[in-house]
Design an enzyme around this catalytic site. Structure first.
Site, PDB file in Angstrom:
ATOM      1  N   GLU A   1     160.052  25.942   9.100  1.00 10.19           N
ATOM      2  CA  GLU A   1     159.287  24.685   9.104  1.00 10.19           C
ATOM      3  C   GLU A   1     160.125  23.532   8.551  1.00 10.19           C
ATOM      4  O   GLU A   1     160.580  23.575   7.414  1.00 10.19           O
ATOM      5  CB  GLU A   1     158.017  24.862   8.254  1.00 10.19           C
ATOM      6  CG  GLU A   1     157.165  23.609   8.136  1.00 10.19           C
ATOM      7  CD  GLU A   1     155.933  23.789   7.236  1.00 10.19           C
ATOM      8  OE1 GLU A   1     155.818  24.853   6.584  1.00 10.19           O
ATOM      9  OE2 GLU A   1     155.112  22.869   7.182  1.00 10.19           O
TER      10      GLU A   1
ATOM     11  N   ASP B   1     152.878  12.340   4.614  1.00 14.07           N
ATOM     12  CA  ASP B   1     152.438  13.737   4.658  1.00 14.07           C
ATOM     13  C   ASP B   1     151.405  13.985   3.560  1.00 14.07           C
ATOM     14  O   ASP B   1     151.654  14.698   2.601  1.00 14.07           O
ATOM     15  CB  ASP B   1     153.673  14.632   4.453  1.00 14.07           C
ATOM     16  CG  ASP B   1     153.326  16.110   4.438  1.00 14.07           C
ATOM     17  OD1 ASP B   1     152.408  16.510   5.158  1.00 14.07           O
ATOM     18  OD2 ASP B   1     153.995  16.861   3.702  1.00 14.07           O
TER      19      ASP B   1
HETATM   20  C1  RNT Z   1     154.868  21.343   2.698  1.00 20.23           C
HETATM   21  C2  RNT Z   1     154.696  22.246   3.868  1.00 20.23           C
HETATM   22  C3  RNT Z   1     154.262  23.640   3.555  1.00 20.23           C
HETATM   23  C4  RNT Z   1     153.201  23.699   2.475  1.00 20.23           C
HETATM   24  C5  RNT Z   1     152.544  25.042   2.323  1.00 20.23           C
HETATM   25  C6  RNT Z   1     151.808  25.150   1.047  1.00 20.23           C
HETATM   26  O1  RNT Z   1     155.041  20.041   3.044  1.00 20.23           O
HETATM   27  O2  RNT Z   1     153.807  21.678   4.789  1.00 20.23           O
HETATM   28  O3  RNT Z   1     153.869  24.281   4.704  1.00 20.23           O
HETATM   29  O4  RNT Z   1     152.206  22.760   2.683  1.00 20.23           O
HETATM   30  O5  RNT Z   1     153.446  26.038   2.506  1.00 20.23           O
HETATM   31 ZN    ZN Z   2     153.179  22.849   6.438  1.00 17.21          ZN
END
Ligand code: RNT
Ligand code: ZN
Length: 414
Positions: free
Chosen positions: A222, A290
């Site tokens: 991610e 965000d």
């Molecule tokens: C943080 C990411 C991540 C978290 C979680 C808790 O910006 O989005 O995914 O929100 O893992």
């Molecule tokens: Zn996330």
């Protein structure tokens, strides 16, 4: 079948949409509900502060303080959400009843209680290593830390979680998604943008070198454009992970709070799917940044849902990711999940083939008019029918049950 639904069925039939079919398809789409909405991303490992450039604001009473309370709250939420779903866990939601375990030493057995919980309810489980809220993350660097011993700790943590994920997937008979997100970055413009990314790349190579059966474990990475305190540079940027994922046969996870506000995750989904079999999502609602607000029934989410439906829902792993402590946490879960489902239903009730045909023929007036008119078609009548079939309240009356639970259970938590 209600009269209203029968009427709606005819209205949609006139544009070639079978509402019964839409309901059936919707009931087959499961969402991964993030456990961390229930306790403000606290987890059970320590009562330390949330770190990693993410923040939960608000002090609504009744936050879950342990696994039992969190499970009880999840049960209430799921009873008000139509369909069968998944639970998304973080490493720090392990079972520490035999004592706290260092994150690099976590074992499958620390998740047995969650597995039993999921099994009883027919849910799947997804997992995330937790690379924040820890003394070894206090520099804001984990897998890209210049200190080899810090990196080692986090590499071993990610390896431990993948092993746990594969165990969970095997026990539940549905692949567990292991999603790696790291907070690493710099507040000021870095002198060297390459070395941290090189270290992250090497760390990921080692973590992912252990192979598991994809029937049990799948991995995603991610990215993020910035975090609080790391405004100038994030190691795990979109380009970094998109290329890493493509070359290493892992999935990209797109969090719609993690891009510049005018970028569209809806636009990214079909582009990604030309090159990968699947893509994973974190669905959230960013306001200016965000900010992880509860998912709404918004144009942004509807457009994401449209791309999921067009691509085929089996190609997109949908998880939610937000944390609001300013309203009842269970209501936050329920509303976000239902809004995502309603957005998917809206997409299932849209005549995509006809619209695409107009586009292909260059008939843009027709395309525009139909896509606009369809927006006020009776989605809610079909939604109500779906809820009735699923045995949950169709409208805001579900909140009464949450309020009852709040009065009897949540207010007792101090
Ligand atoms: C943080 C990411 C991540 C978290 C979680 C808790 O910006 O989005 O995914 O929100 O893992
Ligand atoms: Zn996330």
């Amino acid at each position: 079948m209600s009269l209203v639904y029968e009427e709606a069925k005819k209205v949609y039939a006139a544009i070639g949409i079978d509402t019964d079919e839409a309901i059936k398809k919707l009931s087959e789409i499961s969402l991964s509900m993030h456990c961390w909405q229930g306790d403000d991303v606290g987890g059970f490992e320590s009562s330390g502060e949330l770190s990693g450039g993410i923040q939960t604001t608000g002090n609504y009473p009744g936050k879950a303080r342990n696994m039992e309370e969190l499970m009880a709250d999840i049960d209430v939420a799921l009873s008000l959400i139509p369909g069968k779903h998944r639970i998304n866990l973080h490493a720090t939601y392990a079972d520490y009843s035999d004592g706290i375990v260092s994150r690099d030493k976590l074992e499958p057995r620390h998740f047995d209680k969650w597995i039993a919980f999921a099994k009883e309810r027919g849910l799947g489980i997804d997992i995330n290593p937790t690379l924040f809220s820890h003394p070894l993350a206090s520099d804001g660097l984990t897998l890209s830390h210049p200190d080899e011993s810090v990196r080692r700790f986090w590499i071993d943590h990610c390896k431990a979680i993948r092993k746990i994920g594969a165990y969970i997937g095997e026990k539940l008979g549905t692949p567990c998604l292991n999603n790696i997100w790291i907070p690493d970055g710099y507040k000021e413009t870095p002198a060297d943008r390459t070395s941290p990314r090189q270290r992250l790349k090497d760390a990921l190579d080692e973590i992912l070198s252990v192979k598991y059966d994809p029937a049990y474990l799948v991995d995603s990475v991610e990215s993020k454009v910035f975090g609080i305190g790391v405004e100038s540079y994030t190691v795990g940027s979109h380009e970094f992970y998109m290329n890493y994922a493509a070359k290493n046969n892992v999935m990209c996870l797109l969090d719609n709070g993690h891009y510049h506000p005018t970028e569209s995750v809806a636009d990214k989904i079909p582009a990604m799917l030309l090159f990968s079999d699947k893509v994973a999502l974190h669905v959230t609602r960013g306001i200016r940044w965000d900010s992880d607000h509860v998912v709404g029934y918004t144009d942004e989410i509807k457009e994401i849902a449209k791309e999921i439906v067009i691509a085929g829902p089996e190609k997109v792993i949908i998880g939610l990711d937000y944390f609001d402590a300013s309203i009842n946490r269970i209501a936050a879960w329920v509303m976000g999940m239902r809004n995502m489902q309603k957005s998917l239903l809206n997409a299932l009730l849209t005549p995509h083939a006809a619209l695409a045909d107009f586009q292909a023929k260059g008939e843009f007036t027709d395309m525009f008019v139909l896509s606009e008119e369809v927006k006020s078609y009776p989605v809610s009548a079909v939604w109500n029918e779906f809820c009735a079939i699923s045995g949950v309240e169709a409208n805001e009356t579900w909140l009464y049950k949450v309020k009852e639970y709040e009065k009897n259970i949540l207010t007792e938590r101090k």
